[in-house]
Write an enzyme that holds these catalytic residues in place. Structure first.
Site, PDB file in Angstrom:
ATOM      1  N   ALA A   1      89.594 103.193  42.636  1.00  0.00           N
ATOM      2  CA  ALA A   1      88.527 103.963  41.975  1.00  0.00           C
ATOM      3  C   ALA A   1      87.230 104.047  42.765  1.00  0.00           C
ATOM      4  O   ALA A   1      86.238 104.563  42.252  1.00  0.00           O
ATOM      5  CB  ALA A   1      88.241 103.450  40.565  1.00  0.00           C
ATOM      6  N   ALA A   2      87.223 103.601  44.031  1.00  0.00           N
ATOM      7  CA  ALA A   2      86.003 103.772  44.841  1.00  0.00           C
ATOM      8  C   ALA A   2      85.672 105.265  44.958  1.00  0.00           C
ATOM      9  O   ALA A   2      84.518 105.678  44.801  1.00  0.00           O
ATOM     10  CB  ALA A   2      86.190 103.157  46.218  1.00  0.00           C
ATOM     11  N   GLY A   3      86.708 106.071  45.222  1.00  0.00           N
ATOM     12  CA  GLY A   3      86.485 107.508  45.360  1.00  0.00           C
ATOM     13  C   GLY A   3      86.016 108.148  44.059  1.00  0.00           C
ATOM     14  O   GLY A   3      85.193 109.063  44.067  1.00  0.00           O
ATOM     15  N   ASP A   4      86.534 107.661  42.928  1.00  0.00           N
ATOM     16  CA  ASP A   4      86.101 108.201  41.630  1.00  0.00           C
ATOM     17  C   ASP A   4      84.654 107.805  41.339  1.00  0.00           C
ATOM     18  O   ASP A   4      83.871 108.614  40.826  1.00  0.00           O
ATOM     19  CB  ASP A   4      87.019 107.692  40.510  1.00  0.00           C
ATOM     20  CG  ASP A   4      88.431 108.254  40.626  1.00  0.00           C
ATOM     21  OD1 ASP A   4      88.586 109.354  41.206  1.00  0.00           O
ATOM     22  OD2 ASP A   4      89.371 107.601  40.141  1.00  0.00           O
TER      23      ASP A   4
ATOM     24  N   ALA B   1      82.060  99.591  43.512  1.00  0.00           N
ATOM     25  CA  ALA B   1      83.345  99.657  42.795  1.00  0.00           C
ATOM     26  C   ALA B   1      84.418  98.812  43.487  1.00  0.00           C
ATOM     27  O   ALA B   1      85.368  98.364  42.848  1.00  0.00           O
ATOM     28  CB  ALA B   1      83.817 101.102  42.676  1.00  0.00           C
TER      29      ALA B   1
ATOM     30  N   GLY C   1      90.337 111.996  36.246  1.00  0.00           N
ATOM     31  CA  GLY C   1      89.326 112.729  35.479  1.00  0.00           C
ATOM     32  C   GLY C   1      88.487 111.787  34.636  1.00  0.00           C
ATOM     33  O   GLY C   1      87.246 111.816  34.681  1.00  0.00           O
TER      34      GLY C   1
ATOM     35  N   GLY D   1      82.680 104.563  55.926  1.00  0.00           N
ATOM     36  CA  GLY D   1      81.563 105.424  55.527  1.00  0.00           C
ATOM     37  C   GLY D   1      81.961 106.842  55.180  1.00  0.00           C
ATOM     38  O   GLY D   1      83.096 107.093  54.768  1.00  0.00           O
TER      39      GLY D   1
ATOM     40  N   GLU E   1      94.938 115.982  39.272  1.00  0.00           N
ATOM     41  CA  GLU E   1      95.973 115.370  38.431  1.00  0.00           C
ATOM     42  C   GLU E   1      96.314 116.238  37.214  1.00  0.00           C
ATOM     43  O   GLU E   1      97.118 115.827  36.394  1.00  0.00           O
ATOM     44  CB  GLU E   1      95.550 113.965  37.990  1.00  0.00           C
ATOM     45  CG  GLU E   1      95.677 112.940  39.106  1.00  0.00           C
ATOM     46  CD  GLU E   1      95.373 111.515  38.685  1.00  0.00           C
ATOM     47  OE1 GLU E   1      95.635 110.611  39.477  1.00  0.00           O
ATOM     48  OE2 GLU E   1      94.844 111.306  37.566  1.00  0.00           O
TER      49      GLU E   1
HETATM   50  P1  ADP Z   1      89.215 107.042  47.859  1.00  0.00           P
HETATM   51  O1  ADP Z   1      89.181 105.956  46.812  1.00  0.00           O
HETATM   52  O2  ADP Z   1      89.247 108.420  47.264  1.00  0.00           O
HETATM   53  O3  ADP Z   1      90.234 106.813  48.923  1.00  0.00           O
HETATM   54  P2  ADP Z   1      87.208 106.032  49.704  1.00  0.00           P
HETATM   55  O4  ADP Z   1      88.028 104.779  49.825  1.00  0.00           O
HETATM   56  O5  ADP Z   1      86.974 106.810  50.932  1.00  0.00           O
HETATM   57  O6  ADP Z   1      87.768 106.993  48.564  1.00  0.00           O
HETATM   58  O7  ADP Z   1      85.797 105.569  49.084  1.00  0.00           O
HETATM   59  C1  ADP Z   1      84.805 106.463  48.674  1.00  0.00           C
HETATM   60  C2  ADP Z   1      83.455 105.966  49.164  1.00  0.00           C
HETATM   61  O8  ADP Z   1      83.183 104.664  48.589  1.00  0.00           O
HETATM   62  C3  ADP Z   1      83.348 105.773  50.677  1.00  0.00           C
HETATM   63  O9  ADP Z   1      82.952 106.959  51.344  1.00  0.00           O
HETATM   64  C4  ADP Z   1      82.265 104.695  50.778  1.00  0.00           C
HETATM   65  O10 ADP Z   1      80.979 105.276  50.657  1.00  0.00           O
HETATM   66  C5  ADP Z   1      82.552 103.830  49.544  1.00  0.00           C
HETATM   67  N1  ADP Z   1      83.477 102.738  49.927  1.00  0.00           N
HETATM   68  C6  ADP Z   1      84.828 102.705  49.754  1.00  0.00           C
HETATM   69  N2  ADP Z   1      85.365 101.586  50.270  1.00  0.00           N
HETATM   70  C7  ADP Z   1      84.321 100.874  50.781  1.00  0.00           C
HETATM   71  C8  ADP Z   1      84.209  99.612  51.453  1.00  0.00           C
HETATM   72  N3  ADP Z   1      85.285  98.865  51.734  1.00  0.00           N
HETATM   73  N4  ADP Z   1      82.960  99.203  51.825  1.00  0.00           N
HETATM   74  C9  ADP Z   1      81.868  99.950  51.550  1.00  0.00           C
HETATM   75  N5  ADP Z   1      81.915 101.150  50.929  1.00  0.00           N
HETATM   76  C10 ADP Z   1      83.118 101.606  50.544  1.00  0.00           C
END
Ligand code: ADP
Length: 320
Positions: free
Chosen positions: A264-267, A297, A55, A240, A155
């Site tokens: 935290a990419a997803g966040d 991220a 969050g 992607g 969470e």
């Molecule tokens: P989570 O952290 O929830 O598992 P993801 O890993 O799918 O989420 O990442 C969310 C988004 O961030 C992806 O759809 C993409 O757009 C971007 N992203 C994540 N990892 C990468 C990467 N290795 N290269 C480029 N973009 C990324």
């Protein structure tokens, strides 16, 4: 509200408002190599305490993306509460709807092997388990006139998720649900969800469809659409994003980056997407900015410290 945009779809700061309902934690991270086996003690190399929780991360992401952001949740009455609240305030997140409850603030205990990069995490919800449906309903009712978009993750409790979905349906708010960590939910929730953004694993846990490519992502997305969700964005890390909604299916490739830590990419993605939707950006522009935020991220270590600002996303997108 219509946002001011430039060629990169830049949202003017404050041009949209979002509310985030979810967890607030402090991430306690130690690094060592090798990590200790059960019963063993080793000397580590680094220790950090930073704001975390899905969050709070999404609130930071939305605020850095330019949205006026309100956090709804709970902290304990301990020193970690001060750290967490200061972290949110530092990013101009409004914490007026963060309750202080008896006991401890949520923590995530993270161990990272400096050599292999592998980690293990123990999350203790603490105050996050004490957020009540009533508190969320009051917060959303107060925010509804000015904040059209609500972000939610899993969470906090299922009761909180259900109350958020019901309130969003009643108040006409757009609910963006990142169903993480994935767990079975009452069917009623989906009717209140405007957009679901599961990653591949979460999509599989919830729908039973193993997501390995665009076609299987689309099949999993249909499960959400059949339950009343309007848009589904299946995030696939470096592979992607598959977007499925009323106008069909779009496969959006990820930006090419050199990841060092995907935490935290997803966040970052969800927060930036919510901010862009709240700012009234066109859907393809919103998705592009969210994908750039997610990609950026992964190029820095840590959770909230890795989440990019609108200016960093602008710079990255300019000329691409
Ligand atoms: P989570 O952290 O929830 O598992 P993801 O890993 O799918 O989420 O990442 C969310 C988004 O961030 C992806 O759809 C993409 O757009 C971007 N992203 C994540 N990892 C990468 C990467 N290795 N290269 C480029 N973009 C990324």
């Amino acid at each position: 509200m219509v946002a001011t945009t430039s060629g990169t779809g830049r949202a003017a700061p404050g041009s949209g408002a979002v509310v985030v309902v979810g967890s607030i934690s402090v991430d306690l991270t130690v690094t060592a190599s090798p990590l200790p086996r059960p019963g063993e003690t080793v000397v580590g190399t680094r220790f950090s305490t930073v704001l975390g929780g899905k969050g709070a991360n999404q609130a930071v992401a939305a605020a850095r993306a330019g949205a006026s952001t309100t956090m709804v949740g709970a902290v304990g009455r301990d020193t970690f509460a001060t750290l967490a609240l200061d972290g949110l305030r530092h990013d101009h997140v409004d914490v007026a709807w963060v309750e202080a409850v008896d006991g401890a603030t949520g923590v995530a205990h993270i161990r990272v092997d400096t050599h292999t990069g592998e980690n293990d995490i123990v999350i203790v919800p603490e105050a996050n388990a004490a957020v009540t449906p009533t508190h969320v309903e009051q917060a959303l009712t107060a925010a509804a006139p000015t904040a059209p978009v609500v972000l939610l993750q899993l969470e906090t409790t299922t009761e909180v998720a259900l109350a958020t979905a019901r309130a969003c349906a009643d108040l006409g708010l757009r609910l963006v649900l990142d169903p993480a960590p994935a767990s079975p939910l009452p069917e009623e929730i989906w009717r209140g969800v405007w957009l679901a953004c599961p990653n591949e694993t979460e999509a599989e846990v919830l729908t039973g469809t193993r997501v390995t490519d665009v076609r299987s992502a689309e099949r999993a997305a249909r499960w959400f659409l059949e339950r009343g969700v309007r848009q589904v964005v299946v995030t696939r890390g470096g592979r992607g994003t598959v977007v499925v909604g009323p106008s069909g299916t779009t496969d959006i490739p990820a930006f090419g980056v050199s990841p060092v830590d995907t935490t935290a990419a997803g966040d970052a993605f969800a927060g930036a997407l919510g901010a862009a939707v709240a700012a009234g950006l066109a859907w393809p522009v919103a998705l592009r900015r969210a994908a750039a935020a997610g990609a950026l991220a992964t190029t820095k270590h840590g959770a909230s410290p890795s989440i990019p600002t609108a200016a960093e996303v602008d710079t990255y997108l300019t000329g691409r």
